[in-house]
Design an enzyme around this catalytic site. Structure first.
Site, PDB file in Angstrom:
ATOM      1  N   ASN A 103       0.842  -1.198   0.000  1.00 50.34           N
ATOM      2  CA  ASN A 103       0.000   0.000   0.000  1.00 50.34           C
ATOM      3  C   ASN A 103       0.876   1.246   0.000  1.00 50.34           C
ATOM      4  O   ASN A 103       1.946   1.274   0.610  1.00 50.34           O
ATOM      5  CB  ASN A 103      -0.897   0.004   1.244  1.00 50.34           C
ATOM      6  N   HIS A 105       1.117   5.143   1.152  1.00 47.12           N
ATOM      7  CA  HIS A 105       0.487   6.010   2.154  1.00 47.12           C
ATOM      8  C   HIS A 105       1.249   7.336   2.222  1.00 47.12           C
ATOM      9  O   HIS A 105       2.476   7.347   2.336  1.00 47.12           O
ATOM     10  CB  HIS A 105       0.476   5.325   3.520  1.00 47.12           C
ATOM     11  N   SER A 132       5.235   6.648   2.389  1.00 46.90           N
ATOM     12  CA  SER A 132       5.651   5.290   2.750  1.00 46.90           C
ATOM     13  C   SER A 132       5.006   4.272   1.814  1.00 46.90           C
ATOM     14  O   SER A 132       3.875   4.464   1.374  1.00 46.90           O
ATOM     15  CB  SER A 132       5.204   4.944   4.176  1.00 46.90           C
ATOM     16  N   ASP A 141      -2.812   0.630   7.703  1.00 48.96           N
ATOM     17  CA  ASP A 141      -1.547   1.347   7.488  1.00 48.96           C
ATOM     18  C   ASP A 141      -0.471   0.924   8.487  1.00 48.96           C
ATOM     19  O   ASP A 141       0.430   1.707   8.813  1.00 48.96           O
ATOM     20  CB  ASP A 141      -1.751   2.873   7.548  1.00 48.96           C
TER      21      ASP A 141
END
Ligand code: GRF
Length: 186
Positions: A103, A105, A132, A141
């Site tokens: 993911n 972020h 990130s 997250d």
């Protein structure tokens, strides 16, 4: 050539950037999947010849039911890696326990997890902002960070200029991380 599936929910600027930088050069973007039938990224990806599946989350009675359908569609493509680029969904173990996903972020995790991360880091007293890329885990997250890149805010920084700096970093960090992961095959 390795295969990736990209998940997104909105504008799709990261999706488009990944198609542009990676598709048929470093890997094959076999499909994109969105949970929003009105996501502007759908048309843009289509114009680049990428198939987009729409799984409207409002048609499901539970997060688990949605995640089950998402996992089913992802698995049909047999990707080496799933990339969440602006995919705005809280995921259940139905997804996190069966899909190998990363993911993107827009903060220096573990700071500013969750929604409105750009606004919250801009409004904080931190001198640095950043981006990130992390493994997707059950904690929102919260999975292991794979790579991060930071910048020091300027004295006259506005939310708009701060956001632009984050966008620019996203558009280099995410494709670079994918290339590294696919070549090391972690
Ligand atoms: C990015 O800032 C991403 O980090 C965040 O949502 C935004 C998606 O933008 N999670 P786009 O859809 O790629 O334009």
């Amino acid at each position: 050539m390795k295969k990736i599936v990209i998940l997104f929910s909105g504008q799709g600027s990261n999706l488009l950037n990944l198609i542009d930088q990676l598709h048929m050069r470093h890997c094959e973007v076999v499909a994109a999947i969105t949970n929003r039938p009105d996501a502007p990224g759908i048309e843009k990806a289509g114009q680049q010849g990428i198939h987009v599946d729409i799984i409207d989350h409002t048609h499901f009675t539970s997060r688990e039911a949605f995640d089950g359908e998402l996992v089913r569609q992802i698995n049909a493509y047999k990707p080496d890696l799933v990339v969440m680029a602006g995919f705005m969904r809280i995921l259940t173990p139905v997804f996190t326990q069966s899909v190998k996903a990363i993911n993107l972020h827009p903060s220096l995790l573990p700071l500013f997890k969750g929604a409105k991360a750009i606004e919250r880091s801009f409004e904080s007293d931190k001198a640095d902002g950043g981006v990130s890329v992390h493994w997707v885990s059950q904690e929102l997250d919260g999975g292991a960070v794979i790579d991060q890149r930071s910048f020091t805010r300027s004295e006259d920084e506005t939310l708009e200029s701060f956001t632009l700096k984050i966008r620019k970093i996203e558009h280099t960090l995410l494709p670079e991380t994918i290339i590294t992961l696919l070549s090391s095959d972690k």
